[in-house]
Design a protein around this motif. Sequence first.
Motif, PDB file in Angstrom:
ATOM      1  N   GLU A   1      -1.654 -22.442  24.652  1.00  0.00           N
ATOM      2  CA  GLU A   1      -1.226 -21.398  24.180  1.00  0.00           C
ATOM      3  C   GLU A   1      -1.095 -20.090  24.919  1.00  0.00           C
ATOM      4  O   GLU A   1      -1.909 -20.158  26.092  1.00  0.00           O
ATOM      5  N   THR A   2      -0.112 -19.364  24.799  1.00  0.00           N
ATOM      6  CA  THR A   2      -0.021 -18.315  25.834  1.00  0.00           C
ATOM      7  C   THR A   2       0.311 -17.126  25.261  1.00  0.00           C
ATOM      8  O   THR A   2       0.927 -17.056  24.100  1.00  0.00           O
ATOM      9  N   VAL A   3      -0.096 -15.797  25.903  1.00  0.00           N
ATOM     10  CA  VAL A   3       0.405 -14.560  25.401  1.00  0.00           C
ATOM     11  C   VAL A   3       0.849 -13.784  26.861  1.00  0.00           C
ATOM     12  O   VAL A   3       0.366 -14.156  27.955  1.00  0.00           O
ATOM     13  N   TYR A   4       1.805 -13.000  26.415  1.00  0.00           N
ATOM     14  CA  TYR A   4       2.310 -11.795  27.470  1.00  0.00           C
ATOM     15  C   TYR A   4       1.458 -10.647  27.012  1.00  0.00           C
ATOM     16  O   TYR A   4       1.673 -10.320  25.899  1.00  0.00           O
ATOM     17  N   HIS A   5       1.174  -9.808  28.164  1.00  0.00           N
ATOM     18  CA  HIS A   5       0.630  -8.482  27.822  1.00  0.00           C
ATOM     19  C   HIS A   5      -0.422  -8.418  26.699  1.00  0.00           C
ATOM     20  O   HIS A   5      -0.476  -7.256  25.948  1.00  0.00           O
ATOM     21  N   ASP A   6      -0.996  -9.398  26.575  1.00  0.00           N
ATOM     22  CA  ASP A   6      -2.339  -9.594  25.638  1.00  0.00           C
ATOM     23  C   ASP A   6      -1.798  -9.684  24.322  1.00  0.00           C
ATOM     24  O   ASP A   6      -2.585  -9.551  23.293  1.00  0.00           O
TER      25      ASP A   6
ATOM     26  N   GLY B   1      14.776 -18.784  24.173  1.00  0.00           N
ATOM     27  CA  GLY B   1      13.559 -17.986  23.794  1.00  0.00           C
ATOM     28  C   GLY B   1      12.313 -18.869  23.152  1.00  0.00           C
ATOM     29  O   GLY B   1      11.616 -18.521  22.665  1.00  0.00           O
ATOM     30  N   ALA B   2      12.730 -20.122  23.121  1.00  0.00           N
ATOM     31  CA  ALA B   2      11.803 -21.172  22.813  1.00  0.00           C
ATOM     32  C   ALA B   2      10.422 -21.428  23.353  1.00  0.00           C
ATOM     33  O   ALA B   2       9.387 -21.684  22.654  1.00  0.00           O
ATOM     34  N   GLY B   3      10.539 -21.004  24.641  1.00  0.00           N
ATOM     35  CA  GLY B   3       9.274 -20.897  25.609  1.00  0.00           C
ATOM     36  C   GLY B   3       9.327 -21.891  26.448  1.00  0.00           C
ATOM     37  O   GLY B   3       8.292 -22.251  27.241  1.00  0.00           O
ATOM     38  N   LYS B   4      10.671 -22.490  26.826  1.00  0.00           N
ATOM     39  CA  LYS B   4      10.595 -23.396  28.057  1.00  0.00           C
ATOM     40  C   LYS B   4       9.949 -22.888  29.493  1.00  0.00           C
ATOM     41  O   LYS B   4       9.497 -23.746  30.002  1.00  0.00           O
ATOM     42  N   THR B   5      10.838 -21.657  29.714  1.00  0.00           N
ATOM     43  CA  THR B   5      10.443 -21.076  30.935  1.00  0.00           C
ATOM     44  C   THR B   5       8.857 -20.744  31.009  1.00  0.00           C
ATOM     45  O   THR B   5       8.205 -21.038  32.049  1.00  0.00           O
ATOM     46  N   THR B   6       8.338 -20.163  29.993  1.00  0.00           N
ATOM     47  CA  THR B   6       7.056 -19.763  29.540  1.00  0.00           C
ATOM     48  C   THR B   6       6.232 -21.184  30.095  1.00  0.00           C
ATOM     49  O   THR B   6       5.147 -20.938  30.557  1.00  0.00           O
ATOM     50  N   THR B   7       6.461 -22.123  29.410  1.00  0.00           N
ATOM     51  CA  THR B   7       5.895 -23.527  29.687  1.00  0.00           C
ATOM     52  C   THR B   7       5.753 -23.902  31.171  1.00  0.00           C
ATOM     53  O   THR B   7       4.667 -24.164  31.717  1.00  0.00           O
ATOM     54  N   LEU B   8       6.994 -23.760  31.930  1.00  0.00           N
ATOM     55  CA  LEU B   8       6.993 -23.971  33.197  1.00  0.00           C
ATOM     56  C   LEU B   8       5.917 -22.933  34.076  1.00  0.00           C
ATOM     57  O   LEU B   8       5.412 -23.386  35.007  1.00  0.00           O
ATOM     58  N   ARG B   9       5.946 -21.903  33.663  1.00  0.00           N
ATOM     59  CA  ARG B   9       5.007 -20.773  34.184  1.00  0.00           C
ATOM     60  C   ARG B   9       3.652 -21.216  34.143  1.00  0.00           C
ATOM     61  O   ARG B   9       2.861 -20.800  34.835  1.00  0.00           O
ATOM     62  N   ALA B  10       3.189 -21.563  32.986  1.00  0.00           N
ATOM     63  CA  ALA B  10       2.066 -22.060  32.630  1.00  0.00           C
ATOM     64  C   ALA B  10       1.560 -23.106  33.569  1.00  0.00           C
ATOM     65  O   ALA B  10       0.361 -23.064  33.865  1.00  0.00           O
ATOM     66  N   ILE B  11       2.414 -23.927  33.856  1.00  0.00           N
ATOM     67  CA  ILE B  11       2.336 -25.098  34.868  1.00  0.00           C
ATOM     68  C   ILE B  11       1.960 -24.634  36.146  1.00  0.00           C
ATOM     69  O   ILE B  11       1.107 -25.200  37.047  1.00  0.00           O
TER      70      ILE B  11
ATOM     71  N   HIS C   1       4.065 -12.465  35.530  1.00  0.00           N
ATOM     72  CA  HIS C   1       4.739 -11.872  34.301  1.00  0.00           C
ATOM     73  C   HIS C   1       3.804 -11.115  33.349  1.00  0.00           C
ATOM     74  O   HIS C   1       4.122 -11.202  32.048  1.00  0.00           O
ATOM     75  N   GLU C   2       2.502 -10.726  33.650  1.00  0.00           N
ATOM     76  CA  GLU C   2       1.557 -10.285  32.922  1.00  0.00           C
ATOM     77  C   GLU C   2       1.260 -11.169  31.633  1.00  0.00           C
ATOM     78  O   GLU C   2       0.966 -10.793  30.616  1.00  0.00           O
ATOM     79  N   GLY C   3       1.173 -12.599  31.681  1.00  0.00           N
ATOM     80  CA  GLY C   3       1.057 -13.490  30.789  1.00  0.00           C
ATOM     81  C   GLY C   3      -0.344 -14.464  31.408  1.00  0.00           C
ATOM     82  O   GLY C   3      -0.626 -14.284  32.217  1.00  0.00           O
ATOM     83  N   LYS C   4      -0.813 -14.716  30.268  1.00  0.00           N
ATOM     84  CA  LYS C   4      -1.963 -15.799  30.334  1.00  0.00           C
ATOM     85  C   LYS C   4      -2.071 -17.035  29.405  1.00  0.00           C
ATOM     86  O   LYS C   4      -1.618 -16.903  28.235  1.00  0.00           O
ATOM     87  N   ILE C   5      -2.764 -18.046  29.985  1.00  0.00           N
ATOM     88  CA  ILE C   5      -2.949 -18.955  29.037  1.00  0.00           C
ATOM     89  C   ILE C   5      -4.218 -18.720  28.131  1.00  0.00           C
ATOM     90  O   ILE C   5      -5.357 -18.319  28.718  1.00  0.00           O
TER      91      ILE C   5
END
Length: 267
Positions: free
Chosen positions: A14-19, A44-54, A61-65
């Motif tokens: 699970e991830t959030v951006y900017h808390d 907007g499904a979260g594909k890039t976010t998944t790659l960033r988490a990896i 990008h001010e995001g975290k797991i």
Amino acid sequence: MTDPPRILEVANVETVYHDVVRVLRGVSLSVPQGAIVALLGPNGAGKTTTLRAISGLLSVHEGKITKGRVVFSGQDLGSSSPESRVASGLAQVMEGRRIFAELSVEENLLAGTWHRQRSEVREDLQRYYDRFGLLRERRQQAAGYLSGGEQQMLAISRSLMTRPRLLLLDEPSLGLAPKIVADVADLIREVHASGVSILLVEQNAALALQLSEHAYILENGRVVLDGTSEALLQDDDVREFYLGMGGEERRSYREVKHYRRRKRWLS
Ligand SMILES: Nc1ncnc2c1ncn2[C@@H]1O[C@H](COP(=O)(O)OP(=O)(O)OP(=O)(O)O)[C@@H](O)[C@H]1O
Ligand SMILES: [Mg+2]
């Protein structure tokens, strides 16, 4: 029969951006050693976010797991830096061919090689120049002057210069002419044949399902379907929504499924 070893395991992430902005809502997927696995899904499904988490680039990008874990080659990556992930064999080619436009082609190729021996780097440079004559010809020119397709080849070559064992590719075919898409597909096959495992994010589902052996479909931060790429190519719902073969108006995968069920129920 035992499963092949997995080079990548994403478990309940699970991830959030900017808390505040929750994006991934418990994503699990894995890449077997030596495989090409596709990750599909709408904007907007979260594909890039998944790659960033990896790759560890979420932090940029001010995001975290906030939950779950990413295990690469048996190691829990925890909060390790993107640089240490690159050094351990994980590379991401970012969406939109993020090359350094003002730097020369050669400077771009050298950008990710700080952790490598000089002799090996020289060898690899020659290899990519031999493979892409144009990069050699233009090696002193600013990379921003290359065409879109050439920039994509440069972006992929640059990430290969880090000698990855797992390559994360974010929409490599986006915005490219069909002929160039075919060249990019050939390059992906070549990289795979050289022993690199690949997680391929694509909106071009037909291409991704042809290249991969297994695929996941992501919607609203959740995996809604996964299976062998062959099975997904035959799946009516996937064909209808992602491959545009059903003649229905485009909807989300879940909506299509619901709609089909209703149609069956009515008939
Ligand atoms: N830095 C950020 N800050 C806040 N929200 C973000 C950030 N980056 C992405 N998002 C949001 O996260 C959601 C998922 O975005 P993501 O880029 O992961 O999707 P995607 O599946 O790659 O989409 P696309 O196909 O458009 O590339 C979107 O709603 C997006 O607006
Ligand atoms: Mg994206």
